[in-house]
Enzyme design. Structure first.
Site, PDB file in Angstrom:
ATOM      1  N   ASP A 105       0.819  -1.223   0.000  1.00 27.24           N
ATOM      2  CA  ASP A 105       0.000   0.000   0.000  1.00 27.24           C
ATOM      3  C   ASP A 105       0.846   1.264   0.000  1.00 27.24           C
ATOM      4  O   ASP A 105       0.446   2.296   0.550  1.00 27.24           O
ATOM      5  CB  ASP A 105      -0.967   0.014   1.207  1.00 27.24           C
ATOM      6  CG  ASP A 105      -1.745  -1.278   1.304  1.00 27.24           C
ATOM      7  OD1 ASP A 105      -2.238  -1.711   0.264  1.00 27.24           O
ATOM      8  OD2 ASP A 105      -1.814  -1.853   2.400  1.00 27.24           O
ATOM      9  N   GLY A 128       1.651   2.824  -2.695  1.00 23.49           N
ATOM     10  CA  GLY A 128       1.276   3.639  -3.856  1.00 23.49           C
ATOM     11  C   GLY A 128       2.140   3.306  -5.068  1.00 23.49           C
ATOM     12  O   GLY A 128       2.547   4.206  -5.820  1.00 23.49           O
ATOM     13  N   LYS A 129       2.368   2.008  -5.282  1.00 19.47           N
ATOM     14  CA  LYS A 129       3.217   1.589  -6.416  1.00 19.47           C
ATOM     15  C   LYS A 129       2.557   1.898  -7.761  1.00 19.47           C
ATOM     16  O   LYS A 129       3.231   2.079  -8.763  1.00 19.47           O
ATOM     17  CB  LYS A 129       3.509   0.080  -6.325  1.00 19.47           C
ATOM     18  CG  LYS A 129       4.319  -0.301  -5.095  1.00 19.47           C
ATOM     19  CD  LYS A 129       4.566  -1.783  -5.008  1.00 19.47           C
ATOM     20  CE  LYS A 129       3.420  -2.592  -4.489  1.00 19.47           C
ATOM     21  NZ  LYS A 129       3.049  -2.408  -3.079  1.00 19.47           N
ATOM     22  N   LYS A 186       1.042   4.481  -9.024  1.00 19.02           N
ATOM     23  CA  LYS A 186       1.276   5.764  -9.684  1.00 19.02           C
ATOM     24  C   LYS A 186       2.600   5.760 -10.456  1.00 19.02           C
ATOM     25  O   LYS A 186       2.640   6.090 -11.639  1.00 19.02           O
ATOM     26  CB  LYS A 186       1.300   6.868  -8.628  1.00 19.02           C
ATOM     27  CG  LYS A 186       1.292   8.261  -9.214  1.00 19.02           C
ATOM     28  CD  LYS A 186       1.667   9.265  -8.146  1.00 19.02           C
ATOM     29  CE  LYS A 186       0.514  10.144  -7.807  1.00 19.02           C
ATOM     30  NZ  LYS A 186       0.864  11.168  -6.815  1.00 19.02           N
ATOM     31  N   ASN A 238      -5.034 -10.402  -3.776  1.00 21.55           N
ATOM     32  CA  ASN A 238      -4.766  -9.685  -2.513  1.00 21.55           C
ATOM     33  C   ASN A 238      -4.207  -8.294  -2.780  1.00 21.55           C
ATOM     34  O   ASN A 238      -4.253  -7.426  -1.922  1.00 21.55           O
ATOM     35  CB  ASN A 238      -3.799 -10.484  -1.613  1.00 21.55           C
ATOM     36  CG  ASN A 238      -2.547 -10.955  -2.318  1.00 21.55           C
ATOM     37  OD1 ASN A 238      -2.439 -10.856  -3.534  1.00 21.55           O
ATOM     38  ND2 ASN A 238      -1.598 -11.477  -1.568  1.00 21.55           N
ATOM     39  N   GLY A 286      -3.935  -4.572  -4.861  1.00 26.43           N
ATOM     40  CA  GLY A 286      -4.926  -3.689  -5.456  1.00 26.43           C
ATOM     41  C   GLY A 286      -4.325  -2.331  -5.732  1.00 26.43           C
ATOM     42  O   GLY A 286      -3.623  -1.791  -4.884  1.00 26.43           O
ATOM     43  N   HIS A 287      -4.524  -1.828  -6.931  1.00 32.07           N
ATOM     44  CA  HIS A 287      -4.146  -0.445  -7.164  1.00 32.07           C
ATOM     45  C   HIS A 287      -5.073   0.198  -8.193  1.00 32.07           C
ATOM     46  O   HIS A 287      -5.744  -0.493  -8.954  1.00 32.07           O
ATOM     47  CB  HIS A 287      -2.669  -0.299  -7.533  1.00 32.07           C
ATOM     48  CG  HIS A 287      -2.273  -1.002  -8.777  1.00 32.07           C
ATOM     49  ND1 HIS A 287      -1.535  -2.158  -8.773  1.00 32.07           N
ATOM     50  CD2 HIS A 287      -2.505  -0.718 -10.070  1.00 32.07           C
ATOM     51  CE1 HIS A 287      -1.338  -2.547 -10.010  1.00 32.07           C
ATOM     52  NE2 HIS A 287      -1.906  -1.698 -10.815  1.00 32.07           N
ATOM     53  N   GLN A 322       2.528  -6.480  -3.244  1.00 37.03           N
ATOM     54  CA  GLN A 322       2.904  -6.558  -1.830  1.00 37.03           C
ATOM     55  C   GLN A 322       4.265  -5.870  -1.615  1.00 37.03           C
ATOM     56  O   GLN A 322       4.557  -4.932  -2.322  1.00 37.03           O
ATOM     57  CB  GLN A 322       2.914  -8.002  -1.323  1.00 37.03           C
ATOM     58  CG  GLN A 322       1.527  -8.583  -1.113  1.00 37.03           C
ATOM     59  CD  GLN A 322       0.874  -9.040  -2.395  1.00 37.03           C
ATOM     60  OE1 GLN A 322       1.486  -9.722  -3.192  1.00 37.03           O
ATOM     61  NE2 GLN A 322      -0.359  -8.665  -2.598  1.00 37.03           N
ATOM     62  N   GLY A 371     -10.961  -3.110   2.674  1.00 38.06           N
ATOM     63  CA  GLY A 371     -11.624  -2.014   3.411  1.00 38.06           C
ATOM     64  C   GLY A 371     -11.180  -1.917   4.870  1.00 38.06           C
ATOM     65  O   GLY A 371     -11.684  -1.079   5.617  1.00 38.06           O
TER      66      GLY A 371
END
Ligand code: IMP
Length: 451
Positions: free
Chosen positions: A16, A18-19, A21, A41, A43-44, A229, A321
């Site tokens: 998480d 921010g890979k 961008k 698992n 998500g971006h 990850q 979430g």
């Protein structure tokens, strides 16, 4: 000598960061964009013509029409999620998906029973990992146990696929029965038929990816690997057992993408100016937050430092979430990430958010070393699962915060305190910060061309 044209983007902490961008920017002039490890698992969110594309499996590079996107053999693929993503991408007008998305025939498939097993294993553990319950661990376990179902298996005659699923689920079905989960016992005929049909639908995507990759290297075309990850979640190099079941470090990423190491050009490690973690496991710079034992936010309490970071950084999982645990920037972990993944440059996201956090709290902290067993150290100690001792962060404190607005396009435009923060991170980690995230938009990124 092999051309060196591979750029790998890896997470430097617990995911998480921010890979997506920086991956999107690197993919703009790439020929191949590859996903190598993990599964749904991850998500971006990728932006295409001002539309948000939330992706879990398809490489974000699909937004650029010149790319061919590959799902490598190191990925575990949940086909129901994949179908949803393909349908959504088509609806958004992304062109030629069928000819531009390639899936290795050796990629393993996450079946519904893997998700049931993930939930069961977690519920039976004294100390659960806090997995995403996407069936990741059980799919990789079947792969290691040599009973996994691969994409090429879906192209076999239906009765052969059914037979493979029967073989794969013999023990799993016993486990389900022993745990009163009769509703999860696998109907192999039904599942085999369904996944054979999935194979039929996907047959134009499934292929040998190696010749494609090799030709790209030969033709000196740029290849970008979107890591999933992160370092501390690596099965070998992370906080075992509080890790994922794949190898997000660079070597694992090369393997999962079927790439020769000699063609590696640049490794970009991605981090945030503060840190976050989902799931359980050590987090030396974690700050107190009002979260109950089930991981839910306790409402109507005075916000603690961790709550303030979480809310200003919108730190809630894109896949699950869940509220994320939050804390200060940890440089010793960056040093260890550099040792393991050979990070050339750092992309430091959320520098604007950290400024807001500083304004609210009146200070910002950076962990530059640890005190551990009475000594000052600059890396992450490997034996903390044995000693049970969490290293004690040594902080540098900056008084106040800062504001970064949309006029900040160059490093020189940044407020002095923000620059000071970047310099501390560079010095303590030994990694140059070449990219700085200054806001949520895709062009809210400073690129330091002089580095
Ligand atoms: P699993 O990958 O679902 O088995 O979960 C294992 C651990 O990795 C848990 O702590 C998850 O929260 C964490 N994890 C897995 N994927 C991600 C990710 O993309 N971002 C952050 N944490 C993740």
């Amino acid at each position: 000598m092999m051309n060196k044209n591979i750029t790998i983007i890896v997470g430097a902490k617990w995911g998480d960061e921010g890979k997506g961008k920086i991956a999107a920017i690197e993919a703009q002039n790439a020929k191949l964009v590859i996903r190598a490890t993990g599964g749904s698992n991850a998500g971006h969110t990728v932006i295409y013509k001002e539309q948000k594309l939330p992706l879990h499996l398809v490489p974000g590079g699909i937004a650029y029409p010149q790319t061919t996107c590959i799902i490598g053999p190191g990925v575990v693929l949940d086909l129901e999620v994949l179908f949803e993503e393909i349908a959504f991408l088509k609806k958004c007008g992304i062109p030629d998906i069928e000819s531009r998305l390639k899936i290795s025939g050796r990629t393993h498939v996450t079946l519904p029973y893997h998700k049931d097993l993930d939930g069961l294993y977690e519920s039976l553990k004294n100390k659960p990992v806090g997995t995403t319950k996407r069936g990741i661990g059980p799919t990789y376990a079947d792969k290691s146990n040599r009973i996994g179902i691969r994409m090429y298996d879906l192209l076999l005659p239906e009765d052969e696929l059914i037979h493979k699923i029967e073989e794969a689920t013999k023990v799993h079905n016993q486990v389900f029965k022993a745990n009163n989960m009769e509703n999860c016992v696998v109907d192999c005929q039904k599942l085999g038929k369904q996944y054979h049909e999935y194979g039929e639908t996907l047959k134009n995507y499934i292929t040998d990816i190696e010749p494609l990759i090799f030709n790209s290297i030969k033709n000196n075309e740029k290849i970008v690997v979107e890591g999933a990850q992160a370092f501390r979640l690596d099965l070998d190099h992370g906080d075992y057992p509080m890790v994922t079941s794949s190898h997000p470090v660079v070597s694992g990423t090369l393997c999962g993408a079927a790439l020769p190491a000699q063609a590696l050009n640049v490794v970009i490690g991605v981090d945030k100016a503060y840190n976050s973690r989902v799931g359980n496991g050590p987090f030396p710079t974690e700050l107190p937050a009002s979260i109950d034992e089930n991981g839910n936010v306790i409402k109507d309490t005075t916000p603690l430092e961790g709550d303030i970071i979480r809310d200003l950084g919108h730190e809630y999982g894109t896949t699950t979430g869940r509220p994320r645990r939050c804390g200060w920037m940890d440089c010793p972990i960056l040093c260890s990430a550099k040792y393991t993944s050979g990070i050339d440059y750092l992309c430091l996201n959320h520098l604007d958010t950290l400024g807001e956090i500083g304004k609210k709290l009146g200070y910002v902290k950076v962990c530059t070393s640890y005190m551990y067993k009475g000594e000052k150290i600059h890396h992450y100690p490997d034996d903390i699962m044995v000693t049970g001792e969490i290293p004690e962060p040594v902080y540098e404190t900056l008084e106040g915060g800062w504001t970064i607005d949309s006029s900040c396009k160059k490093y020189e435009d940044l407020p002095e305190l923000a620059k000071k923060f970047v310099e501390i991170v560079e010095k303590a980690s030994g990694i140059p910060v070449k990219y700085i995230g200054t806001g949520p938009a895709s062009d809210d990124l400073i690129v330091r061309e002089d580095i």
